[in-house]
Design an enzyme around this catalytic site. Structure first.
Site, mmCIF file in Angstrom:
data_model
loop_
_atom_site.group_PDB
_atom_site.id
_atom_site.type_symbol
_atom_site.label_atom_id
_atom_site.label_comp_id
_atom_site.label_asym_id
_atom_site.label_seq_id
_atom_site.Cartn_x
_atom_site.Cartn_y
_atom_site.Cartn_z
ATOM 1 C CB CYS A 127 0.568 -5.331 -6.004
ATOM 2 S SG CYS A 127 0.392 -4.108 -7.322
ATOM 3 C CB CYS A 130 2.937 -0.972 -8.794
ATOM 4 S SG CYS A 130 1.166 -0.836 -8.463
ATOM 5 C CB SER A 131 4.519 -1.905 -4.277
ATOM 6 O OG SER A 131 4.400 -0.492 -4.376
ATOM 7 C CB CYS A 132 -1.618 -2.325 -4.817
ATOM 8 S SG CYS A 132 -1.681 -1.314 -6.308
#
Lengths: 228, 116
Positions: A127, A130-132
């Site tokens: 991702c 962000c940090s999906c």
């Protein structure tokens, strides 16, 4: 302070103990940084919701524990079932979330897309924004998944990043990077290792690590099996 | 410059999430709009202006650019997975030109491309 000591005993052996632990190692500075704006906002919002009786500390803790209970073992069960049951695998590829629910895994709002490694294609997930991450299936992401280095490099030089994880792919295999930019979350279905014919699902699931489901590693090769 | 497009095999099944259909079809060539925008959005800069092919229709979802400001009554927008070649994204400095990247892009960030 634990390393304060009596300086009256006379340091006549020629070096300074100041700042060292009793065993002579330097102390590391405390890693306490100030709360960020968003951390403060989270605490404030949580306390207001509890004060107003909208939720309780116990409910919040229960939800934290529910998320903490999720681990890559859930994803490994899904992968092992897909390896042994072609009809399940077909459903998994069409609607990953529905197929997880078939196994009794409640993934809540997770919208899962499963991407399959084959002899021609290797998939890896990131991702960049962000940090999906498919947390409802795999638990919390590893720290490296959230770093700027991984997020920026794996879209630019995926083969170099994979090599750093010890994953070297044949030159004629296509690397396919999946950037989770919106509503979908991704699970890599690793290739089933050779030499596992006839294995039970439980035994197969033990070969499937978190990194293989992110795509930076392959499923484990059973001991004694010939290389794939 | 002529885009370097990937091969795409349409998934062969309908999207599992509701969709009004969308204006693009799997396999179709599309370009990510090159523009700038103010506020929260989920179209990465490194794909702006790049051309790829629709890999699949994911379904229709609320626009993150509206959700970020708690506007929850907008019309859902069709979300696609678009596949790009590394050659198209990174040009001559691509690590391996034939490797590919899929990203989810909302319909209003895509425009059709006449590709041979």
């Amino acid at each position: 302070m634990p390393h304060d000591h009596d300086h009256d005993h006379g340091h006549d052996h020629g070096h300074d103990h100041h700042g060292l632990s009793p065993s002579g190692h330097p102390y590391r500075p405390d890693d306490d940084t100030a709360l960020s704006r968003f951390q403060i906002m989270e605490i404030a919002l949580r306390e207001i919701l509890i004060e107003k009786g909208i939720t309780t500390a116990a409910e919040i803790m229960a939800q934290v524990e529910r998320m903490d209970a999720r681990s890559p073992a859930l994803g490994a069960r899904v992968v092992a079932r897909a390896w042994v049951d072609p009809a399940f695998k077909a459903r998994l590829m069409v609607d990953g979330s529905a197929a997880c629910r078939e196994l009794g895994i409640e993934v809540d709002a997770l919208k899962l897309v499963v991407v399959e490694n084959t002899a021609e294609v290797h998939n890896v997930v990131v991702c960049t924004l962000c940090s999906c991450y498919p947390r409802n299936l795999l638990g919390l992401p590893p720290d490296w998944y959230k770093t700027r280095a991984y997020r920026s490099r794996v879209v630019r030089e995926p083969r170099a990043v994979l090599a750093e994880f010890g994953t070297r792919l044949p030159g004629d295999m296509r690397v396919q990077v999946h950037d989770s930019t919106a509503d979908m979350r991704y699970l890599v279905l690793p290739a089933r290792p050779a030499g596992t014919e006839g294995w039970t699902e439980d035994r197969l699931a033990a070969l499937v690590g978190r990194d293989a489901m992110i795509g930076v590693a392959l499923a484990g090769v059973p001991e004694g099996a010939p290389p794939a | 410059m002529k885009p370097v497009l990937p091969d795409v095999t349409p998934p062969g099944f309908a999207p599992p999430y509701p969709t009004a259909g969308g204006r693009f079809r799997p396999g179709q060539a599309v370009r990510v709009k090159p523009g700038m925008s103010i506020g929260h959005l989920r179209t990465p800069f490194y794909l702006r202006g790049r051309t790829g092919r629709i890999e699949r229709i994911c379904g229709d979802f609320h626009n993150p650019e509206e959700l970020a400001y708690n506007h929850r009554r907008g019309n859902p927008v069709t979300l696609y997975r678009v596949r790009f070649t590394m050659a198209e994204i990174w040009g001559g400095t691509a690590e391996r030109p034939g490797d590919t990247l899929d990203a989810e892009i909302f319909e209003h960030w895509l425009e059709p491309v006449d590709a041979a």
